[in-house]
Design a protein around this motif. Structure first.
Motif, PDB file in Angstrom:
ATOM      1  N   ASN A 189       2.174 -12.690 -13.403  1.00  0.00           N
ATOM      2  CA  ASN A 189       0.903 -12.213 -13.947  1.00  0.00           C
ATOM      3  C   ASN A 189      -0.194 -12.508 -12.930  1.00  0.00           C
ATOM      4  N   LEU A 190      -0.833 -11.473 -12.416  1.00  0.00           N
ATOM      5  CA  LEU A 190      -1.875 -11.633 -11.411  1.00  0.00           C
ATOM      6  C   LEU A 190      -3.204 -12.105 -11.991  1.00  0.00           C
ATOM      7  N   GLY A 191      -3.463 -11.769 -13.223  1.00  0.00           N
ATOM      8  CA  GLY A 191      -4.747 -12.110 -13.819  1.00  0.00           C
ATOM      9  C   GLY A 191      -5.831 -11.094 -13.512  1.00  0.00           C
ATOM     10  N   HIS A 192      -5.475 -10.069 -12.760  1.00  0.00           N
ATOM     11  CA  HIS A 192      -6.398  -8.971 -12.440  1.00  0.00           C
ATOM     12  C   HIS A 192      -5.547  -7.778 -11.994  1.00  0.00           C
ATOM     13  N   PRO A 193      -6.109  -6.573 -12.018  1.00  0.00           N
ATOM     14  CA  PRO A 193      -5.329  -5.406 -11.574  1.00  0.00           C
ATOM     15  C   PRO A 193      -4.873  -5.550 -10.124  1.00  0.00           C
ATOM     16  N   TRP A 194      -3.696  -5.013  -9.844  1.00  0.00           N
ATOM     17  CA  TRP A 194      -3.159  -5.118  -8.484  1.00  0.00           C
ATOM     18  C   TRP A 194      -4.002  -4.319  -7.499  1.00  0.00           C
ATOM     19  N   LEU A 195      -4.663  -3.268  -7.978  1.00  0.00           N
ATOM     20  CA  LEU A 195      -5.593  -2.457  -7.185  1.00  0.00           C
ATOM     21  C   LEU A 195      -6.752  -2.040  -8.072  1.00  0.00           C
ATOM     22  N   GLU A 196      -7.906  -1.894  -7.489  1.00  0.00           N
ATOM     23  CA  GLU A 196      -9.063  -1.423  -8.247  1.00  0.00           C
ATOM     24  C   GLU A 196      -8.736  -0.052  -8.843  1.00  0.00           C
ATOM     25  N   GLY A 197      -9.094   0.126 -10.112  1.00  0.00           N
ATOM     26  CA  GLY A 197      -8.844   1.390 -10.792  1.00  0.00           C
ATOM     27  C   GLY A 197      -7.500   1.440 -11.499  1.00  0.00           C
ATOM     28  N   SER A 198      -6.708   0.391 -11.385  1.00  0.00           N
ATOM     29  CA  SER A 198      -5.408   0.337 -12.049  1.00  0.00           C
ATOM     30  C   SER A 198      -5.478  -0.640 -13.207  1.00  0.00           C
ATOM     31  N   GLU A 199      -4.630  -0.423 -14.203  1.00  0.00           N
ATOM     32  CA  GLU A 199      -4.511  -1.379 -15.294  1.00  0.00           C
ATOM     33  C   GLU A 199      -3.274  -2.253 -15.132  1.00  0.00           C
ATOM     34  N   ALA A 200      -2.432  -1.950 -14.149  1.00  0.00           N
ATOM     35  CA  ALA A 200      -1.241  -2.772 -13.898  1.00  0.00           C
ATOM     36  C   ALA A 200      -1.702  -4.104 -13.302  1.00  0.00           C
ATOM     37  N   ASP A 201      -1.358  -5.188 -13.992  1.00  0.00           N
ATOM     38  CA  ASP A 201      -1.846  -6.502 -13.571  1.00  0.00           C
ATOM     39  C   ASP A 201      -0.727  -7.529 -13.412  1.00  0.00           C
ATOM     40  N   ARG A 202       0.485  -7.026 -13.271  1.00  0.00           N
ATOM     41  CA  ARG A 202       1.634  -7.887 -13.067  1.00  0.00           C
ATOM     42  C   ARG A 202       2.512  -7.305 -11.968  1.00  0.00           C
ATOM     43  N   PHE A 203       3.342  -8.159 -11.393  1.00  0.00           N
ATOM     44  CA  PHE A 203       4.345  -7.705 -10.437  1.00  0.00           C
ATOM     45  C   PHE A 203       5.727  -8.038 -10.981  1.00  0.00           C
ATOM     46  N   LEU A 204       6.630  -7.097 -10.850  1.00  0.00           N
ATOM     47  CA  LEU A 204       8.044  -7.317 -11.112  1.00  0.00           C
ATOM     48  C   LEU A 204       8.716  -7.522  -9.761  1.00  0.00           C
ATOM     49  N   ALA A 205       9.368  -8.663  -9.570  1.00  0.00           N
ATOM     50  CA  ALA A 205      10.075  -8.946  -8.317  1.00  0.00           C
ATOM     51  C   ALA A 205      11.390  -8.171  -8.321  1.00  0.00           C
ATOM     52  N   SER A 206      11.551  -7.334  -7.307  1.00  0.00           N
ATOM     53  CA  SER A 206      12.673  -6.405  -7.266  1.00  0.00           C
ATOM     54  C   SER A 206      13.210  -6.285  -5.838  1.00  0.00           C
ATOM     55  N   PRO A 207      14.471  -5.918  -5.681  1.00  0.00           N
ATOM     56  CA  PRO A 207      14.918  -5.565  -4.333  1.00  0.00           C
ATOM     57  C   PRO A 207      14.071  -4.400  -3.827  1.00  0.00           C
ATOM     58  N   PRO A 208      13.858  -4.299  -2.536  1.00  0.00           N
ATOM     59  CA  PRO A 208      13.000  -3.230  -2.006  1.00  0.00           C
ATOM     60  C   PRO A 208      13.722  -1.878  -1.957  1.00  0.00           C
ATOM     61  N   TYR A 209      14.060  -1.349  -3.147  1.00  0.00           N
ATOM     62  CA  TYR A 209      14.844  -0.119  -3.270  1.00  0.00           C
ATOM     63  C   TYR A 209      14.274   1.048  -2.477  1.00  0.00           C
ATOM     64  N   SER A 210      12.967   1.153  -2.420  1.00  0.00           N
ATOM     65  CA  SER A 210      12.363   2.328  -1.788  1.00  0.00           C
ATOM     66  C   SER A 210      12.346   2.241  -0.261  1.00  0.00           C
ATOM     67  N   LEU A 211      12.796   1.118   0.291  1.00  0.00           N
ATOM     68  CA  LEU A 211      12.855   0.955   1.740  1.00  0.00           C
ATOM     69  C   LEU A 211      14.317   0.952   2.185  1.00  0.00           C
ATOM     70  N   GLU A 212      14.546   1.237   3.449  1.00  0.00           N
ATOM     71  CA  GLU A 212      15.903   1.290   3.969  1.00  0.00           C
ATOM     72  C   GLU A 212      16.634  -0.021   3.709  1.00  0.00           C
TER      73      GLU A 212
END
Length: 186
Positions: free
Chosen positions: A103-126
């Motif tokens: 839980n970040l306690g604030h949006p991950w980027l201005e204009g977003s409501e997502a305020d948490r990170f899910l730790a995941s393997p980097p699927y979108s990268l090689e």
């Protein structure tokens, strides 16, 4: 030795992109992880993501872990977020593992409501990006996927895999700060 390996790994993955390092001096991260910094890797084309990677999180112990944020825009907020997550990971009993939700306690980027990170393997990268370790001490890279509070609650009730299935099934752009939640409000 680890830092040089990480640097070589990142430059090998993105040899044509501009790499720039940033120190985060606010807060206690430097006390727990001396020399901690964040590498920002610029996109080559407008629709590519900015890549932010922690360097120094590996000092927290086994598994040696660094954290990655992919973003549609350049933002110092990512440097702060990576410092916060790496510091949290360095505290005994608070390891950030695959499947952890921070839980970040604030949006991950201005204009977003997502305020948490899910730790995941980097699927979108090689797949070659996921791990490095020529010295015999592998470093694992963990993608911090921005999620909403209701998605976090859904994952707690139904499991991380159920959330990941919903995200994949809906085909959401995980780095879009204005994406909608894949679950209803609780």
């Amino acid at each position: 030795m680890q830092e040089r390996e990480i640097d070589a790994h990142l430059r090998g993955m993105w040899p044509d992109r501009q790499h720039e390092d940033f120190q985060w001096t606010a807060g206690p991260v430097q006390e727990r992880l001396p020399g901690f910094h964040v590498r920002r890797i610029a996109p080559l084309r407008p629709r590519e993501s900015w890549v932010y990677v922690s360097i120094g999180g590996y000092q927290a112990g086994v598994p040696r872990r660094e954290f990655v944020i992919l973003s549609p825009v350049e933002s110092v907020r990512h440097v702060e977020s990576l410092a916060m997550v790496a510091y949290f990971h360095s505290l005994p009993g608070h390891r950030v593992e695959i499947g952890s939700i921070v839980n970040l306690g604030h949006p991950w980027l201005e204009g977003s409501e997502a305020d948490r990170f899910l730790a995941s393997p980097p699927y979108s990268l090689e797949h070659e990006f996921w791990r490095t370790g020529d010295s015999g001490e592998d470093v694992e890279f963990t993608w911090l996927v921005p999620i909403y509070s209701e998605e976090s609650e859904y994952a707690k009730r139904r499991g991380i895999e159920a959330l990941e299935e919903r995200l994949e099934k809906r085909g959401v752009n995980l780095v879009d700060p204005r994406r909608t939640s894949v679950v209803g409000r609780w």
